[in-house]
Enzyme design. Structure first.
Site, PDB file in Angstrom:
ATOM      1  N   LYS A   9       0.842  -1.198   0.000  1.00 16.70           N
ATOM      2  CA  LYS A   9       0.000   0.000   0.000  1.00 16.70           C
ATOM      3  C   LYS A   9       0.872   1.242   0.000  1.00 16.70           C
ATOM      4  O   LYS A   9       1.795   1.374   0.812  1.00 16.70           O
ATOM      5  CB  LYS A   9      -0.892   0.000   1.243  1.00 16.70           C
ATOM      6  CG  LYS A   9      -1.794   1.196   1.383  1.00 16.70           C
ATOM      7  CD  LYS A   9      -2.643   1.024   2.634  1.00 16.70           C
ATOM      8  CE  LYS A   9      -3.552   2.182   2.898  1.00 16.70           C
ATOM      9  NZ  LYS A   9      -4.304   1.994   4.157  1.00 16.70           N
ATOM     10  N   SER A  25      -3.304   2.644 -17.420  1.00 14.06           N
ATOM     11  CA  SER A  25      -2.418   2.290 -16.320  1.00 14.06           C
ATOM     12  C   SER A  25      -2.187   3.452 -15.368  1.00 14.06           C
ATOM     13  O   SER A  25      -2.770   4.517 -15.508  1.00 14.06           O
ATOM     14  CB  SER A  25      -1.068   1.783 -16.825  1.00 14.06           C
ATOM     15  OG  SER A  25      -0.406   2.846 -17.477  1.00 14.06           O
ATOM     16  N   THR A  57      -6.238  -0.919 -12.146  1.00 18.85           N
ATOM     17  CA  THR A  57      -5.403  -0.772 -13.325  1.00 18.85           C
ATOM     18  C   THR A  57      -4.105  -1.528 -13.060  1.00 18.85           C
ATOM     19  O   THR A  57      -4.058  -2.370 -12.167  1.00 18.85           O
ATOM     20  CB  THR A  57      -5.171   0.723 -13.671  1.00 18.85           C
ATOM     21  OG1 THR A  57      -4.546   0.821 -14.950  1.00 18.85           O
ATOM     22  CG2 THR A  57      -4.379   1.452 -12.617  1.00 18.85           C
ATOM     23  N   TYR A  58      -3.072  -1.225 -13.823  1.00 17.77           N
ATOM     24  CA  TYR A  58      -1.778  -1.869 -13.610  1.00 17.77           C
ATOM     25  C   TYR A  58      -0.690  -0.802 -13.581  1.00 17.77           C
ATOM     26  O   TYR A  58      -0.878   0.317 -14.063  1.00 17.77           O
ATOM     27  CB  TYR A  58      -1.492  -2.917 -14.694  1.00 17.77           C
ATOM     28  CG  TYR A  58      -1.383  -2.337 -16.079  1.00 17.77           C
ATOM     29  CD1 TYR A  58      -0.153  -1.954 -16.598  1.00 17.77           C
ATOM     30  CD2 TYR A  58      -2.518  -2.138 -16.857  1.00 17.77           C
ATOM     31  CE1 TYR A  58      -0.059  -1.393 -17.868  1.00 17.77           C
ATOM     32  CE2 TYR A  58      -2.430  -1.584 -18.118  1.00 17.77           C
ATOM     33  CZ  TYR A  58      -1.202  -1.216 -18.623  1.00 17.77           C
ATOM     34  OH  TYR A  58      -1.113  -0.659 -19.868  1.00 17.77           O
ATOM     35  N   ALA A  74      -8.296   5.755 -19.692  1.00 19.84           N
ATOM     36  CA  ALA A  74      -9.621   5.988 -19.107  1.00 19.84           C
ATOM     37  C   ALA A  74      -9.556   6.384 -17.632  1.00 19.84           C
ATOM     38  O   ALA A  74     -10.378   7.167 -17.150  1.00 19.84           O
ATOM     39  CB  ALA A  74     -10.486   4.744 -19.278  1.00 19.84           C
ATOM     40  N   ALA A  75      -8.550   5.870 -16.910  1.00 21.54           N
ATOM     41  CA  ALA A  75      -8.408   6.204 -15.484  1.00 21.54           C
ATOM     42  C   ALA A  75      -8.179   7.693 -15.269  1.00 21.54           C
ATOM     43  O   ALA A  75      -8.492   8.222 -14.204  1.00 21.54           O
ATOM     44  CB  ALA A  75      -7.266   5.396 -14.870  1.00 21.54           C
TER      45      ALA A  75
END
Length: 115
Positions: A9, A25, A57-58, A74-75
């Site tokens: 995190k 991403s 996402t990645y 898109a993020a």
């Protein structure tokens, strides 16, 4: 039995860029990835503290020491530059192993995104 638990995190970093015209991403400063035990290509959940958005996402590795947190594709529509986000990844593990597992959690400076 296998369960999914928090693995890593990055708590409260500031979005520095939002690039709608990229494939997708999140780009993250390599220093932050190393500190949080995350790698390029890893699936992550993003939580935006400013607007409540939650999405997956990645990771793409960003320039080391840059403080870069850039949502791509898109993020980029889910955040605004200046928003504070939490980046989390999870791992599957045996229930008994999960009882003693300790995730890597880091708390960067929210103004600079540096550790």
């Amino acid at each position: 039995m296998m369960i999914q638990v928090l693995k890593s995190k990055i708590h409260c970093v500031t979005v520095t860029e939002a690039n709608l015209n990229y494939m997708g991403s999140i780009t993250v400063d390599e220093d932050l990835l190393d500190a949080a035990n995350m790698i390029a290509g890893e699936k992550v959940q993003i939580v935006d503290n400013n607007n409540g958005e939650r999405f997956e996402t990645y990771i793409i590795k960003g320039e080391r020491g840059s403080g870069c947190i850039c949502l791509n594709g898109a993020a980029a529509r889910k955040v605004q530059v200046g928003d504070v986000v939490i980046i989390m990844s999870y791992a599957l593990m045996d229930f008994e192993e999960a009882k003693s597992f300790k995730p890597s959690v880091i708390f960067p400076d929210t103004l600079t995104n540096k550790i």
